[in-house]
Every structure is written in C-alpha cells, then in structure tokens.
Design a protein around this motif. Structure first.
Motif, short mmCIF file in Angstrom:
data_model
loop_
_atom_site.label_atom_id
_atom_site.label_comp_id
_atom_site.label_asym_id
_atom_site.label_seq_id
_atom_site.Cartn_x
_atom_site.Cartn_y
_atom_site.Cartn_z
N GLU A 20 3.57 -0.79 0.52
CA GLU A 20 3.64 -2.15 -0.02
C GLU A 20 4.42 -2.18 -1.33
O GLU A 20 5.24 -3.07 -1.56
N THR A 21 4.17 -1.22 -2.21
CA THR A 21 4.89 -1.16 -3.48
C THR A 21 6.38 -0.97 -3.25
O THR A 21 7.21 -1.63 -3.89
N LYS A 72 -5.32 4.20 2.72
CA LYS A 72 -5.12 3.16 1.71
C LYS A 72 -4.01 3.55 0.76
O LYS A 72 -3.17 2.72 0.41
N ALA A 73 -3.97 4.80 0.34
CA ALA A 73 -2.91 5.25 -0.56
C ALA A 73 -1.55 5.12 0.10
O ALA A 73 -0.58 4.70 -0.55
N TYR A 101 -4.57 -7.75 5.22
CA TYR A 101 -3.74 -8.25 6.32
C TYR A 101 -4.55 -9.20 7.19
O TYR A 101 -5.75 -9.05 7.32
N LYS A 115 7.87 -4.27 -1.87
CA LYS A 115 8.01 -5.25 -2.94
C LYS A 115 9.21 -4.92 -3.83
O LYS A 115 9.96 -5.81 -4.23
N VAL A 149 -0.67 2.98 2.57
CA VAL A 149 -0.34 1.56 2.69
C VAL A 149 0.01 0.99 1.32
O VAL A 149 0.98 0.22 1.19
N ASP A 150 -0.70 1.38 0.28
CA ASP A 150 -0.37 0.91 -1.07
C ASP A 150 1.04 1.33 -1.46
O ASP A 150 1.80 0.54 -2.02
N PHE A 151 1.40 2.58 -1.15
CA PHE A 151 2.75 3.07 -1.46
C PHE A 151 3.80 2.26 -0.70
O PHE A 151 4.81 1.84 -1.27
N ALA A 207 -7.47 -4.27 3.85
CA ALA A 207 -6.29 -4.14 2.97
C ALA A 207 -5.61 -5.49 2.74
O ALA A 207 -4.58 -5.55 2.08
#
Length: 80
Positions: free
Chosen positions: A38-39, A31-32, A69, A42, A34-36, A67
């Motif tokens: 995505e950030t 998750k960390a 998707y 963006k 994927v979050d990175f 997440a």
C-alpha cells in the motif's frame, strides 16, 4: 505481485498472488507485506488497490477486511 495503471480517472494498483506460509500466518507477516504494498502504491500516485479472492477463501476475506478492504464487485468466469 503488484500491477499498476495510471488511468487519469482512477489510477490503481492490482495486488495479485499474495501468499503466507501456514506456519507464519498470524505472525504479522501478511499485514507487513500488505502495508508495504500500500505504501509503495501510494508513493506511485495510485488511488486504489484492487485484489481478488476466491469465494470460499473466508480466511483471506477476513484478513483483507481487517486491513480495510471492502467487497465491491463479483468476478464471473466460464470454464470451457
């Protein structure tokens, strides 16, 4: 690996080859990551992140659905 394109109608990133060691699964590492990603996508002006997962990879499907998707297509291939 993260690829990006700046197509005017739909700038998007493609997430390829994410892998988490089995012993680290469930720890929040995926998750960390994927979050990175995505950030970062963006911040580069991307409006979409696309990824592909094998039909039988239910664990990955569940992970990505949690997440946020959603499946939007099927990918077809032909082996020679």
């Amino acid at each position: 690996m993260l690829w990006e394109t700046e197509e005017p109608e739909a700038p998007h990133a493609i997430l390829e080859d994410i892998a988490i060691e089995p012993v680290a699964r469930g720890s929040g590492a995926g998750k960390a990551l994927v979050d990175f990603i995505e950030t970062e996508a963006k911040s580069r002006g991307m409006k979409w992140v696309f990824l592909e997962s094998g039909l039988r990879n239910a664990g990955a499907h569940h992970f990505f659905e949690r997440a946020g998707y959603e499946p939007i297509s099927k990918v077809f291939a032909k082996r020679f």
